[in-house]
Design a protein around this motif. Structure first.
Motif: not given
Length: 265
Positions: A19-20, A22-28, A44, A96
């Motif tokens: 979950a953590r 993916m938070e970073i993966y989806r960041s700009d 990450a 990505r």
């Protein structure tokens, strides 16, 4: 080792770390640095590592935890130990492409006997149950609620028409030359330890790796594949791939359904 507790803790740790990630993966944007061996590392990797090691250390105080991101653990040895790659496939993460995994395994006397592989971008979670059997959990994945699980079993391969999986980022001529020794019906590629899991589910029959890997790259996938009835052997003599080696570096290896007739190196 309490295997029921181990199953629960490893699953929870992998989902929290995923979950953590993916938070970073989806960041700009996120920072990418080079480690001493020139391989990439991101925030990450480090965040997932901290979460996993905290969960494992609290649940299993005194157990050796060997993790890719903590170099001081690479000199430690024990007959039984936990081994972690908090983000396997960092190159896939940076690009990505989604083929990255969280890997946690428990090694006993040289063999990874329990493990979890979580591919958060793909929503696929593979792990060994307390009894050692491998499953894939499906449906919405929740930390505190186990969803439906599907038992995993390797293929009954047709040696005249094999399905081979190989690395996305580490494919080379030597690998292609070895694959050419087989009668291949189809080729697929995948990143990280997902390749072990594709053999475990029967989506592929054979995964040869003629390149450098470390034990934290392979232990969890190895455990899942073994729990599905598969095997992982050294490339040179087809003997068992063992763990706890000095430096935690692997030789070349082959992962496969046991009914694949292996060709000589």
């Amino acid at each position: 080792m309490d295997y029921a507790k181990l199953e629960s803790v490893m699953r929870r740790a992998a989902l929290l770390a995923g979950a953590r990630i993916m938070e970073i993966y989806r960041s700009d944007d996120f920072e990418v640095r080079a480690k001493s061996d020139s391989s990439p590392v991101t925030e990450a990797d480090e965040a997932a590592d901290a979460m996993i090691t905290d969960e494992l250390a609290r649940a299993f105080p005194g157990a050796l935890i060997v993790t890719e991101e903590q170099a001081d653990t690479h000199a430690e040895r024990a007959a039984n130990f936990l081994i972690v790659d908090p983000l396997d496939g960092t190159k896939e993460f940076v690009k990505r492409r989604g083929d990255f995994t969280v890997n946690i395994a428990w090694v006993e006397d040289g063999q990874p006997v329990r493990g979890v592989v979580y591919a958060p971008a793909k929503g696929r979670l593979f792990y060994t149950r307390a009894d050692g059997a491998a499953v894939e959990e499906t449906g919405p994945l929740a930390v505190d609620a186990v969803g439906p699980v599907t038992p995993l079993s390797v293929s009954q391969p047709d040696n005249g028409a094999l399905i081979v999986v190989a690395s996305k980022s580490h494919r080379d001529q030597a690998t292609d030359d070895y694959i050419a020794k087989y009668a291949v019906k189809d080729m697929t590629s995948a990143g990280s330890s997902l390749k072990f899991c594709l053999v475990a589910t029967g989506e592929a029959d054979l995964y040869p790796r003629l390149g450098r890997t470390m034990e934290w790259d392979t232990a969890a996938g190895h455990a899942v594949l073994a729990g599905a009835g598969g095997r992982v052997v050294r490339f040179d003599d087809h003997g068992p791939l063992t763990y706890g080696k000095p430096g935690y570096e692997n030789p070349f290896f082959i992962a496969c359904s046991p009914d694949v007739v292996l060709r000589p190196a």
